[in-house]
Write a protein that holds these residues in place. Structure first.
Motif, PDB file in Angstrom:
ATOM      1  N   GLU A  28      25.252  75.688 -41.876  1.00  0.00           N
ATOM      2  CA  GLU A  28      26.829  75.382 -42.491  1.00  0.00           C
ATOM      3  C   GLU A  28      27.876  75.043 -41.375  1.00  0.00           C
ATOM      4  N   LEU A  29      27.706  75.142 -40.268  1.00  0.00           N
ATOM      5  CA  LEU A  29      28.697  74.527 -39.213  1.00  0.00           C
ATOM      6  C   LEU A  29      28.673  73.373 -38.879  1.00  0.00           C
ATOM      7  N   VAL A  30      27.533  72.504 -39.065  1.00  0.00           N
ATOM      8  CA  VAL A  30      27.375  71.110 -39.034  1.00  0.00           C
ATOM      9  C   VAL A  30      27.800  70.488 -40.515  1.00  0.00           C
ATOM     10  N   GLY A  31      27.577  71.323 -41.724  1.00  0.00           N
ATOM     11  CA  GLY A  31      28.055  70.905 -42.828  1.00  0.00           C
ATOM     12  C   GLY A  31      29.592  70.761 -42.780  1.00  0.00           C
ATOM     13  N   ARG A  32      30.314  71.658 -42.239  1.00  0.00           N
ATOM     14  CA  ARG A  32      31.881  71.971 -42.222  1.00  0.00           C
ATOM     15  C   ARG A  32      32.396  70.745 -41.394  1.00  0.00           C
ATOM     16  N   ARG A  33      31.745  70.689 -40.203  1.00  0.00           N
ATOM     17  CA  ARG A  33      32.262  69.666 -39.167  1.00  0.00           C
ATOM     18  C   ARG A  33      31.937  68.117 -39.163  1.00  0.00           C
ATOM     19  N   ASN A  34      30.545  68.106 -39.558  1.00  0.00           N
ATOM     20  CA  ASN A  34      29.735  66.905 -39.317  1.00  0.00           C
ATOM     21  C   ASN A  34      29.033  66.741 -40.481  1.00  0.00           C
ATOM     22  N   ARG A  35      29.574  66.524 -42.002  1.00  0.00           N
ATOM     23  CA  ARG A  35      28.687  66.370 -43.111  1.00  0.00           C
ATOM     24  C   ARG A  35      27.557  65.084 -43.017  1.00  0.00           C
ATOM     25  N   ALA A  36      28.299  64.105 -42.257  1.00  0.00           N
ATOM     26  CA  ALA A  36      27.358  62.785 -42.138  1.00  0.00           C
ATOM     27  C   ALA A  36      25.955  63.210 -41.437  1.00  0.00           C
ATOM     28  N   LEU A  37      26.070  64.327 -40.737  1.00  0.00           N
ATOM     29  CA  LEU A  37      24.673  64.533 -39.843  1.00  0.00           C
ATOM     30  C   LEU A  37      23.941  65.337 -40.743  1.00  0.00           C
ATOM     31  N   VAL A  38      24.311  65.924 -41.775  1.00  0.00           N
ATOM     32  CA  VAL A  38      23.824  66.720 -42.814  1.00  0.00           C
ATOM     33  C   VAL A  38      22.952  65.538 -43.708  1.00  0.00           C
ATOM     34  N   GLN A  39      23.756  64.527 -44.092  1.00  0.00           N
ATOM     35  CA  GLN A  39      23.374  63.486 -44.902  1.00  0.00           C
ATOM     36  C   GLN A  39      22.134  62.689 -44.427  1.00  0.00           C
ATOM     37  N   ALA A  40      22.326  62.507 -43.072  1.00  0.00           N
ATOM     38  CA  ALA A  40      21.362  61.714 -42.361  1.00  0.00           C
ATOM     39  C   ALA A  40      20.170  62.330 -42.135  1.00  0.00           C
ATOM     40  N   ALA A  41      20.157  63.976 -42.015  1.00  0.00           N
ATOM     41  CA  ALA A  41      19.079  64.540 -41.911  1.00  0.00           C
ATOM     42  C   ALA A  41      18.250  64.664 -43.132  1.00  0.00           C
ATOM     43  N   ALA A  42      19.043  64.675 -44.395  1.00  0.00           N
ATOM     44  CA  ALA A  42      18.381  64.889 -45.505  1.00  0.00           C
ATOM     45  C   ALA A  42      17.638  63.585 -46.009  1.00  0.00           C
ATOM     46  N   ILE A  43      17.752  62.333 -45.614  1.00  0.00           N
ATOM     47  CA  ILE A  43      17.124  61.374 -45.507  1.00  0.00           C
ATOM     48  C   ILE A  43      16.101  60.921 -44.848  1.00  0.00           C
ATOM     49  N   LEU A  44      16.031  61.705 -44.014  1.00  0.00           N
ATOM     50  CA  LEU A  44      14.919  61.455 -42.634  1.00  0.00           C
ATOM     51  C   LEU A  44      13.734  61.240 -43.024  1.00  0.00           C
ATOM     52  N   ALA A  45      13.169  61.897 -43.866  1.00  0.00           N
ATOM     53  CA  ALA A  45      11.602  62.086 -44.324  1.00  0.00           C
ATOM     54  C   ALA A  45      11.374  63.033 -45.303  1.00  0.00           C
TER      55      ALA A  45
END
Length: 169
Positions: A28-45
């Motif tokens: 939730e913290l990353v989703g609030r502050r750095n949404r792009a990291l969530v997006q990058a993680a979601a397409i990693l593998a």
């Protein structure tokens, strides 16, 4: 301590090296502050790989195609590295020294820190692959800060396009 946690630190975000990519994706913290990291993680593998893979492993592997590197580079991430005697912070753009090579030597990556300003950045990501689960053929991450209708502090990073993940601007 803190190797597997995600927390606020000095107005920014600290991500322990042992945080799984799946935990990063669901934070939730990353989703609030750095949404792009969530997006990058979601397409990693595929999801089973994301559940086991760590952000520290993805960065320390130092592959030119490391999926998390371009987005971390445009967010001005800092690598926190340590040995038995001291801890040091190295800007991520100086962390990669060659394919599968880093500045670590006999030290360990303990985490990554994103500055408070990273939360204000608008980020776009693009990953070209043969299939959704494939290693990147090329990656691009772009981030900007906006001042009214004007862009400034533009950052562009590439993955799988040079011997190391590279911030070109």
């Amino acid at each position: 301590e803190g190797l597997a946690s995600i927390e606020e630190a000095d107005g920014g975000t600290r991500i322990g090296a042992l945080v799984s990519v799946r935990a990063l994706e669901k934070s939730e913290l990353v989703g609030r502050r750095n949404r792009a990291l969530v997006q990058a993680a979601a397409i990693l593998a595929p999801p089973p790989v994301r559940a086991l893979a760590t952000i520290g492993g993805n960065v320390c592997n130092a592959l030119p195609s490391a999926d998390m590197a371009p987005v971390l580079l445009v967010l001005d991430a800092v690598a926190v590295i340590a040995d038995e005697e001291q801890q040091e912070k190295v800007p991520l753009h100086a962390f990669f020294t060659g394919p599968r090579q880093t500045v670590l030597a006999d030290r360990l990556l303990t985490g990554l820190e994103l500055p408070a300003a990273a939360a204000a950045r608008q980020v776009g990501l693009y990953k070209l692959t043969r299939s959704a689960e494939d290693i990147s053929l090329v990656q691009v991450a772009i981030s900007v800060l906006w001042e009214e209708t004007r862009m400034h502090e533009v950052r562009i990073a590439l993955g799988a396009a040079s011997p190391v993940p590279l911030r070109v601007m």
